[in-house]
Design a protein around this motif. Structure first.
Motif, short mmCIF file in Angstrom:
data_model
loop_
_atom_site.label_atom_id
_atom_site.label_comp_id
_atom_site.label_asym_id
_atom_site.label_seq_id
_atom_site.Cartn_x
_atom_site.Cartn_y
_atom_site.Cartn_z
N LEU A 58 0.92 -1.11 -0.07
CA LEU A 58 0.14 -0.09 0.03
C LEU A 58 1.05 1.39 -0.06
N THR A 112 2.15 5.06 0.89
CA THR A 112 1.63 5.98 2.16
C THR A 112 0.75 7.22 1.80
N THR A 113 -0.26 7.16 2.64
CA THR A 113 -1.23 8.45 2.60
C THR A 113 -1.10 9.15 3.78
N THR A 159 -2.81 6.96 7.09
CA THR A 159 -2.15 5.98 7.92
C THR A 159 -0.48 6.18 7.29
N SER A 160 -0.11 7.59 7.72
CA SER A 160 1.38 7.58 7.31
C SER A 160 2.31 7.04 8.24
N LEU A 208 -5.21 1.45 -4.90
CA LEU A 208 -4.63 2.73 -4.24
C LEU A 208 -3.21 3.03 -4.91
N TYR A 241 -1.78 6.17 -6.64
CA TYR A 241 -0.69 6.98 -6.09
C TYR A 241 0.23 7.23 -7.37
N ILE A 244 -9.04 1.34 5.15
CA ILE A 244 -8.83 1.45 3.62
C ILE A 244 -9.73 2.66 3.32
N GLU A 291 -7.93 5.65 3.87
CA GLU A 291 -6.63 5.63 2.85
C GLU A 291 -7.30 6.43 1.79
#
Length: 389
Positions: free
Chosen positions: A142, A144-145, A148-149, A216, A220, A293, A296
């Protein structure tokens, strides 16, 4: 090539072999009162036993050498050998799935470059090894956003995160859900599942279940190409069986647009719409009952306002992705000549992919896309390329 047997989906290559052991046949002798008749000469029993020992020893040595060749002390993720990671945390996302965070067992500055190259390319995966059964399964990291960085320390140490569902018939997923935090996990990769062309401006991603992880990734990879003159877009259609898999998710296509007298008077409806969506995203991310999610996805919307839309579908609510949903997503895409490339990606269980776009095929030891079939084939979307993940 992998020395592990791949399971669950045919896309995970399999080249496993097990040494065969020679089995010596038993011999019998007979006696009679008459003079024994001479018989053809045969190898002595001790010679055959010696040959068997040599064959077994050679097979064991070859197998041991191969297994050792698949292990490595390297701290850098690579596609040729397995690298040891440590399970940092396993956070439940729903009743059937969890978010896994893994850190390389040995620190390496090179991991950052390996990850970045894969992120820029498009959708990628790594193989997890189940050491007891010597089988492997590919999972998608996944991005990184803001939702939930990773901490600066975790990011610098090359941590990776994975959204993994516990499949009652999946040997690897059951193994990963059973090990303790701090245990070693061996990974190999990256493997580029789909390279997103540099000229791509629009993606329609049709995801089933944990197929949202590649969505995702695609978002990104695509959205980081945003510039002042270029604003690529991604529309995600996400289907789940249970509501807790996407708790808190609200479909964008069902939201009323803020078109009141104030917006008409000042001619700023678009800016008000974007501002409203940003506030909605923040509210969803702050709700403790919202699926991780979904958070995210909302973080991606907040970071790239107006470039990300998501629609949710639930089996238990009898809402399914159909032709009309796909057509509505296609028709909402600008048709001007500046949109250089349009791509439809499909990810999820085998049955889901087959229904939407037809099954993938194996030929001569390689996985192929196979002919386009299913719902998307019936729509005849000539301007859109299609890729099955």
């Amino acid at each position: 090539m992998s020395g592990l047997r791949a399971i669950a989906r045919p896309r995970y290559a399999s080249t496993s072999s097990s040494p065969s052991l020679a089995r010596s046949a038993s011999t019998s002798t007979s006696t009679s009162t008459s003079k024994p008749t001479p018989s053809p000469k045969s190898p002595r029993p001790n010679r055959r036993r010696w040959l068997g020992i040599v064959l077994v020893g050679a097979s064991a040595a070859a197998a041991g050498a191969y297994i050792r060749s698949q292990s490595t002390d390297s701290a850098t993720l690579n596609p040729d050998t397995f690298t040891k990671y440590s399970l940092v945390s396993r956070e439940p996302v729903s009743s059937t799935s969890s978010l896994f965070t893994l850190r390389p067992r040995k620190p390496s500055e090179n991991n950052y470059d390996v990850y970045e190259e894969a992120w820029r390319a498009g959708v990628w995966s790594v193989m997890f090894k189940q050491p007891q059964l010597q089988i492997g399964r590919d999972y998608t990291p996944l991005p990184t956003t803001a939702a939930t960085s990773l901490s600066v320390e975790d990011e610098n140490e090359g941590c990776l995160r994975f959204f993994i569902r516990k499949d009652p018939f999946g040997e690897v997923s059951r193994y990963l859900h059973s090990i303790d935090v701090g245990a070693d996990v061996e990974l190999r990769g990256p493997k580029i599942e789909c390279a997103i062309p540099g000229e791509t401006d629009d993606i329609l991603f049709i995801a089933g279940g944990t197929g949202i992880a590649p969505a995702l990734q695609a978002g990104y990879s695509l959205l980081t190409r945003t510039t002042g003159e270029r604003r690529p877009r991604i529309h995600i259609l996400w289907a789940n069986r249970l509501k807790d898999d996407c708790a808190g998710g609200q479909s964008d296509s069902a939201k009323p647009q803020p078109r009141g007298w104030f917006s008409w008077w000042f001619g700023s409806s678009k800016s008000l719409e974007l501002e409203s969506k940003k506030k909605d995203a923040v509210a969803v991310m702050e709700d403790k009952h919202t699926s991780l999610i979904v958070r995210e996805l909302e973080a991606l919307k907040s970071q790239y306002p107006g470039q990300v839309t998501v629609d949710y579908y639930l089996d238990e609510e009898n809402t399914f992705i159909g032709k009309k949903d796909i057509l509505n997503s296609i028709q909402s895409t600008p048709t001007d000549s500046s949109r250089k490339s349009k791509l439809i990606l499909v990810s999820g269980p085998e049955g889901f992919i087959s229904y939407m776009a037809g099954p993938k095929l194996w030929a001569q030891g390689q996985e192929l896309q196979g002919p386009l079939k299913g719902v998307i084939r019936e729509l005849d979307l000539k301007e859109w390329g299609v890729w099955k993940l």
